[in-house]
Enzyme design. Structure first.
Site, PDB file in Angstrom:
ATOM      1  CB  CYS A 130    -131.361 -14.880 -24.863  1.00  0.00           C
ATOM      2  SG  CYS A 130    -131.573 -15.688 -23.263  1.00  0.00           S
ATOM      3  CB  CYS A 133    -128.752 -14.589 -22.232  1.00  0.00           C
ATOM      4  SG  CYS A 133    -129.449 -16.195 -22.629  1.00  0.00           S
ATOM      5  CG  ASP A 134    -127.467 -11.206 -23.765  1.00  0.00           C
ATOM      6  OD1 ASP A 134    -126.599 -11.733 -23.056  1.00  0.00           O
ATOM      7  OD2 ASP A 134    -127.652 -11.531 -24.949  1.00  0.00           O
TER       8      ASP A 134
END
Length: 314
Positions: A130, A133-134
């Site tokens: 993701c 997300c990261d």
């Protein structure tokens, strides 16, 4: 007899449980693993509205506690089969059998994995699925993106906002992404390409330190190593968890078809979150789906009240 049984305790299921139990309905959530779904494996969530930063595990635990505070019951079981036809929905688990007036399916989808040595070991420690997300964790570092479709290229372009360089690794000699996305990628100075190659091994101590590639045409092995941490983002598709529902619900590309009220092709059955056919899959969108599904299910149950409901009670 539950008013609503929710299959899966990811963000969509937990939100549906919160809203449905808060409406004074008898609600159960069946989950075979831990609450939180995919986010439980994310070390830090920074893009959930109202929360500056939280671990995926803690976010899932908080959501569960909220639902439990309103009386939602959690059932640790693995669903083996379902019978969604008829007004009494039946669910058979590994450890028990359950009935409900309505079902909300939130079984989610899992990121398709490469399936190589080191991938599971370093998930969350250099391997990610993701970018939203990261990606921010790789500010001014090198990143490798595995895949060649729309998702891989879209995410690679997003990661360039943070990373020093982004190298797309693709097993073919041309991308499968749309022409417009390809054009953006080829014109981005931060993006590089490694063609005709596939990942065969991921190595490191506490974090990813080495990546081994194999040329799909020549069989040549290449090892990428760096003294600095680097990230590996895998975008080779998703696998919806819908096998149990194939013979009963309308699916497309493996995903459950549901309308804007989360209603499926069967009355009293709703689908929310990553398991349904949709364009955006984020915690925030899953939460929205779960809220809508619970409200829709409550409305459906209100329409069933009266003699029919008294019959269920017997």
């Amino acid at each position: 007899m539950y008013d609503i049984l929710i299959l899966g305790a990811g963000p969509a299921g937990l939100t549906a449980g919160l809203y449905a139990s808060r409406a004074k309905l008898k609600v159960g959530i069946i989950e075979k693993a831990i609450e939180g779904g995919q986010i439980s494996g994310t070390s830090s969530v920074e893009n959930y509205p109202g929360i500056i930063e939280i671990s995926g595990m803690d976010l899932g635990l908080n959501m569960r506690e909220q639902a439990e505070n309103f009386g939602c019951e959690f059932i640790n079981d693995e669903v083996l089969s379902v019978d969604l036809k008829g007004q009494e929905k039946k669910v058979k688990g590994k450890y028990g059998e359950y009935e409900a007036r309505s079902i909300i399916i939130t079984t989610g989808a899992s990121h398709r994995k490469i399936g190589v040595e080191g991938e599971d070991e370093f998930t969350g420690r250099g391997v990610s699925y993701c970018a939203t997300c990261d990606a921010a964790f790789y500010e001014d570092l090198d990143v490798y993106v595995v895949g060649g479709g729309d998702s891989a290229v879209e995410e690679a372009l997003f990661i360039t906002k943070f990373a020093k360089t982004v190298t797309i690794i693709h097993r073919r000699d041309s991308l499968r992404a749309s022409k417009s996305l390809q054009e953006k990628a080829f014109n981005n100075d931060k993006i590089k390409f490694i063609w005709d190659s596939e990942v065969v091994k991921i190595e490191g101590e506490n974090i990813v330190e080495a990546l081994t590639l194999k040329n799909t045409k020549t069989g040549e092995i290449t090892k990428i190593e760096s003294e600095e941490p680097f990230g590996i983002f895998v975008f080779i598709g998703l696998v919806p968890t819908t096998k149990l529902f194939e013979s009963q619900l309308s699916l497309e590309d493996g995903y459950i078809l549901a309308d804007e009220d989360m209603k499926t092709s069967i009355d009293g059955v709703y689908a929310a979150g990553d398991v349904r056919k949709k364009k955006v899959r984020q915690v925030a969108t899953a939460v929205g789906d779960g809220c809508i599904a619970a409200i829709s299910a409550e409305k459906y149950l209100n329409e069933l009240d009266g003699t029919l409901y008294e019959g269920f009670k017997k």
